[in-house]
Design a protein around this motif. Structure first.
Motif, mmCIF file in Angstrom:
data_model
loop_
_atom_site.group_PDB
_atom_site.id
_atom_site.type_symbol
_atom_site.label_atom_id
_atom_site.label_comp_id
_atom_site.label_asym_id
_atom_site.label_seq_id
_atom_site.Cartn_x
_atom_site.Cartn_y
_atom_site.Cartn_z
ATOM 1 N N ALA A 1 0.845 -1.191 0.000
ATOM 2 C CA ALA A 1 0.000 0.000 0.000
ATOM 3 C C ALA A 1 0.887 1.251 0.000
ATOM 4 O O ALA A 1 1.921 1.233 0.668
ATOM 5 C CB ALA A 1 -0.882 -0.002 1.245
ATOM 6 N N PRO A 2 0.505 2.301 -0.728
ATOM 7 C CA PRO A 2 -0.756 2.461 -1.463
ATOM 8 C C PRO A 2 -0.749 1.881 -2.881
ATOM 9 O O PRO A 2 -1.725 2.060 -3.607
ATOM 10 C CB PRO A 2 -0.912 3.986 -1.502
ATOM 11 C CG PRO A 2 0.496 4.486 -1.558
ATOM 12 C CD PRO A 2 1.306 3.531 -0.708
ATOM 13 N N GLY A 3 0.359 1.228 -3.283
ATOM 14 C CA GLY A 3 0.334 0.513 -4.563
ATOM 15 C C GLY A 3 0.720 1.362 -5.762
ATOM 16 O O GLY A 3 0.328 1.040 -6.881
ATOM 17 N N LEU A 4 1.510 2.424 -5.550
ATOM 18 C CA LEU A 4 1.952 3.244 -6.687
ATOM 19 C C LEU A 4 3.312 2.730 -7.165
ATOM 20 O O LEU A 4 4.076 2.167 -6.387
ATOM 21 C CB LEU A 4 2.045 4.715 -6.274
ATOM 22 C CG LEU A 4 0.738 5.311 -5.732
ATOM 23 C CD1 LEU A 4 0.922 6.777 -5.376
ATOM 24 C CD2 LEU A 4 -0.394 5.157 -6.746
ATOM 25 N N ALA A 5 3.617 2.945 -8.439
ATOM 26 C CA ALA A 5 4.849 2.386 -8.992
ATOM 27 C C ALA A 5 5.542 3.388 -9.907
ATOM 28 O O ALA A 5 5.224 3.487 -11.094
ATOM 29 C CB ALA A 5 4.535 1.090 -9.744
ATOM 30 N N ASP A 6 6.489 4.139 -9.320
ATOM 31 C CA ASP A 6 7.252 5.109 -10.096
ATOM 32 C C ASP A 6 8.523 5.417 -9.304
ATOM 33 O O ASP A 6 8.438 5.740 -8.115
ATOM 34 C CB ASP A 6 6.396 6.380 -10.258
ATOM 35 C CG ASP A 6 7.060 7.441 -11.144
ATOM 36 O OD1 ASP A 6 6.405 7.915 -12.076
ATOM 37 O OD2 ASP A 6 8.237 7.801 -10.876
ATOM 38 N N GLY A 7 9.674 5.286 -9.941
ATOM 39 C CA GLY A 7 10.962 5.482 -9.254
ATOM 40 C C GLY A 7 11.066 6.845 -8.582
ATOM 41 O O GLY A 7 11.603 6.971 -7.487
ATOM 42 N N ARG A 8 10.551 7.874 -9.254
ATOM 43 C CA ARG A 8 10.645 9.220 -8.665
ATOM 44 C C ARG A 8 9.748 9.343 -7.437
ATOM 45 O O ARG A 8 10.047 10.059 -6.496
ATOM 46 C CB ARG A 8 10.284 10.290 -9.687
ATOM 47 C CG ARG A 8 11.501 10.724 -10.503
ATOM 48 C CD ARG A 8 11.092 11.723 -11.531
ATOM 49 N NE ARG A 8 9.832 11.250 -12.141
ATOM 50 C CZ ARG A 8 8.979 12.009 -12.806
ATOM 51 N NH1 ARG A 8 9.219 13.289 -12.938
ATOM 52 N NH2 ARG A 8 7.879 11.496 -13.331
ATOM 53 N N PHE A 9 8.626 8.639 -7.477
ATOM 54 C CA PHE A 9 7.739 8.634 -6.300
ATOM 55 C C PHE A 9 8.489 8.033 -5.110
ATOM 56 O O PHE A 9 8.389 8.504 -3.972
ATOM 57 C CB PHE A 9 6.489 7.794 -6.541
ATOM 58 C CG PHE A 9 5.490 8.391 -7.498
ATOM 59 C CD1 PHE A 9 5.672 9.653 -8.050
ATOM 60 C CD2 PHE A 9 4.337 7.676 -7.838
ATOM 61 C CE1 PHE A 9 4.737 10.192 -8.919
ATOM 62 C CE2 PHE A 9 3.394 8.211 -8.708
ATOM 63 C CZ PHE A 9 3.595 9.466 -9.259
ATOM 64 N N ALA A 10 9.238 6.949 -5.388
ATOM 65 C CA ALA A 10 9.921 6.247 -4.286
ATOM 66 C C ALA A 10 10.898 7.179 -3.580
ATOM 67 O O ALA A 10 10.923 7.250 -2.346
ATOM 68 C CB ALA A 10 10.640 5.014 -4.813
#
Ligand code: FCB
Length: 471
Positions: A208-217
Motif C-alpha cells: 500500500a498504497p500501490g503506486l509504482a514510479d521510481g521518482r515517487f519512491a
C-alpha cells in the motif's frame, strides 16, 4: 515458491533430536547473550495483529484499502480480524510474560488515535494506555513504533508520503502520542522500514498504497525521513527519559562473480537497500550512487531538510532477513541471480546469518557515529502445523541459533548491539502474503484464534529462565 523452498530444506535438515543446532539457546559461556542486560524480546505491528478495524472510532488506513483491492494480497486476505489482538491483548501479554520475554516491540495504529482534523480519539488512545500500563506492571521493556505502515487513508487521499505536509502531520501525531504515553514507553521508534514504505509502497506497488514510479519512491523516502527528523525533537521534549530512534531493514548483497561489474552491482544493491536510508540519517546526505542506479530520481529537498533528518539518534533498530546474490544487469544496475542449493524459508528467502554480522561490522566502519543497535526484527516463515498440540518448528530453531550467533560475533567485533526482538511473537497478517506465511514463535489458528506456543518459543523461554537463574 513456498513448497519448493521447504522441500529444499527438508531434504537437507536432520530431525530435531539429532540436530546439534536444535537448542539455540545454549550459547557458549562467553556469548553476549548470557548478559542479563542483553534484551531479548518479540515484536509485532498494529495492522498485522489487532483486527477491529472499524471499532471505537478507528479510521481506515491505506492497508485496509489496499487489501480490499482484488489481486493485491494473496488469497484476498485482509487485516480486518487478524489475530483479534484488540480484544485479546490481555491474554497475549500474559503469554509474552509467561515465555519470559523481556521486551515487547509493538506499533500504534495512527488511524486509531487521531482524526483527519488532528482531534485525539480517546477510545483508541485508551487501548494503548491499557496495553502499555500492563506491560510496565509486568516489567516488560517497551519499544513503540509510531509508524508501521498503516497511514490514515485520509492522508493518502491528499498525496500520502508524496505530500510534504504528511511529514508535519506525522510530527503532530508524534506530539500527541508522546504527551499521552510518556512514562510507559522505554524506546520510541519513529518509522518501521522506510525502505518498504517508499520502495514497495510508491516505487513498485507491491505494498500500500500501490503506486509504482521510481521518482515517487525517492520523494516518498525524503518525506518519510523528514517526518522522522521532525518527530525526534518532539519526542525528546515530551518524553525525555525514553530512547529515540528509527527502524531500518537492511539487505546483504553479494556479487555473483569477481568481475568488476558484478562487484559494482553488489555495491549498488547495498546502496539501494542500506545507504539510501542510513546515509541521510547518519551522514546527512543521500548517496550519489543511488542516482546512478536510478537516474533522474533526485527528490526535492528544501534547505535545512538534511540537518533535520540527521538529528542524533539514541539507537538504531535493524531488521534483517536474508541476502541477495546479484550480477550486473549489463547497464547501470543489478539483477538478482538466485543461488542454487541454498537453504531457504517459506518466503523463498535465503537463510544467511553471516550477512547480518557482515553488515553490522561494515556499518561500524562506515558510520563513525553509529548509535547503539537493537535487532528489532529477525525471524523466518515456515509452514507450521499443530500436531498433537505441538508445533515442532525445527528450521526456525536452527535459524534463530545461527542469527543470534552472528549477532554475538558482531558484538565481539566491536559493534554495540544491545538487544534482539524475534519477528514475530505470533503468526499474523504478513502484508501482501496474507495469513499463509507464518513468522510467529506462537502459532495462531485463525478459525478459533487459539494460540499454541511453538517449540522455538519454548526453547527461548527455557534459555531466559536459565539466564535469569544465574548469579
Ligand atoms: C518486515 C516487516 C514486518 C514483517 C517482516 C516479515 O519487513 O517490518 O512487519 O512483515 O518483514
Amino acid at each position: 515458491m513456498a513448497n519448493d523452498a521447504s522441500a529444499v530444506f527438508d531434504a537437507r535438515s536432520p530431525a530435531v533430536s539429532d540436530n546439534p543446532l536444535a537448542d539455540p539457546f545454549s550459547p557458549p559461556a562467553d556469548s553476549a547473550l548470557w548478559r542479563k542486560n542483553f534484551l531479548l524480546g518479540a515484536a509485532t505491528a498494529s495492522y498485522q495483529i489487532e483486527g477491529a478495524v472499524n471499532e471505537d472510532g478507528r479510521l481506515p488506513s491505506i492497508w485496509d484499502t489496499f487489501s480490499a483491492t482484488p489481486g493485491k494480497v494473496l488469497a484476498g486476505d485482509t487485516g480486518a480480524v487478524a489475530c483479534d489482538h484488540y480484544h485479546r491483548w490481555e491474554a497475549d501479554i500474559d503469554m509474552l510474560v509467561s515465555l519470559g520475554l523481556e521486551g515487547y516491540r509493538l506499533s500504534i495504529a495512527w488511524p486509531r488515535v487521531m482524526d483527519a482534523a488532528g482531534v485525539p480519539n480517546r477510545k483508541g488512545l485508551d487501548f494503548y494506555k491499557r496495553l502499555l500500563n500492563r506491560l510496565k506492571e509486568k516489567g516488560v521493556t517497551t519499544f513503540v513504533t509510531l509508524y508501521h505502515w498503516d497511514l490514515p487513508q485520509h492522508l493518502e487521499d491528499r498525496g500520502g508520503w508524496l505530500n510534504r505536509d504528511t511529514a508535519y502531520r506525522f510530527a503532530d501525531y508524534a506530539d500527541l502520542m508522546s504527551r499521552e504515553l510518556a512514562g510507559t514507553v522505554d524506546a520510541w521508534a519513529t518509522l518501521n522500514e522506510p525502505w518498504c514504505s517508499a520502495y514497495l509502497g510508491y516505487g513498485n506497488g507491491h505494498h500500500a498504497p500501490g503506486l509504482a514510479d521510481g521518482r515517487f519512491a525517492t520523494q516518498a523516502m525524503h518525506h518519510l525521513l523528514l517526518a522522522h527528523g521532525l518527530a525526534i525533537p518532539v519526542l525528546r521534549a515530551n518524553d525525555p527519559a525514553s530512547q529515540k530512534g528509527i527502524v531500518a531493514n537492511i539487505g546483504r548483497g553479494t556479487a555473483n562473480s569477481d568481475s568488476a561489474a558484478d562487484q559494482r552491482a553488489a555495491h549498488l544493491f547495498e546502496v539501494q537497500h542500506n545507504a539510501w536510508i542510513l546515509d541521510p540519517l547518519l551522514k546527512g546526505a543521500y548517496p550519489q550512487d543511488l542516482f546512478e542506479l536510478w537516474p533522474g530520481t533526485e527528490p526535492l529537498v528544501l534547505d535545512g531538510d538534511m540537518q533535520t533528518i540527521a538529528a542524533p539518534l539514541d539507537f538504531l533498530g535493524i531488521n534483517y532477513y536474508f541476502r541477495t546474490n546479484v550480477a550486473s544487469d549489463g547497464g547501470h544496475g543489478f539483477r538478482e541471480v538466485p543461488l542454487e542449493g541454498v537453504e531457504r524459508t517459506q518466503m523463498g528467502w535465503e537463510v544467511h546469518p553471516d550477512g547480518l554480522r557482515d553488515l553490522l561490522t561494515g556499518f561500524r566502519r562506515t558510520y563513525h557515529n553509529l548509535p547503539p543497535i537493537y535487532i528489532t526484527e529477525n525471524g523466518m516463515a515456515s509452514d507450521d502445523k499443530v500436531i498433537d498440540g505441538h508445533v515442532d518448528d525445527t528450521q526456525r530453531i536452527s535459524f534463530l541459533k545461527r542469527h543470534l550467533a552472528a549477532v554475538d560475533q558482531a558484538i565481539k567485533a566491536g559493534v554495540d548491539v544491545r538487544g534482539y526482538f524475534l519477528w514475530s511473537l505470533m503468526d499474523n497478517f504478513e502484508w501482501a502474503f496474507g495469513y499463509e506465511r507464518r513468522f510467529g514463535v506462537v502459532h495462531v489458528d485463525y478459525s478459533t484464534q487459539k494460540r499454541t506456543v511453538k517449540r522455538s518459543a519454548e526453547l527461548v523461554a527455557k534459555f531466559l529462565k536459565e539466564r535469569g537463574a544465574r548469579v
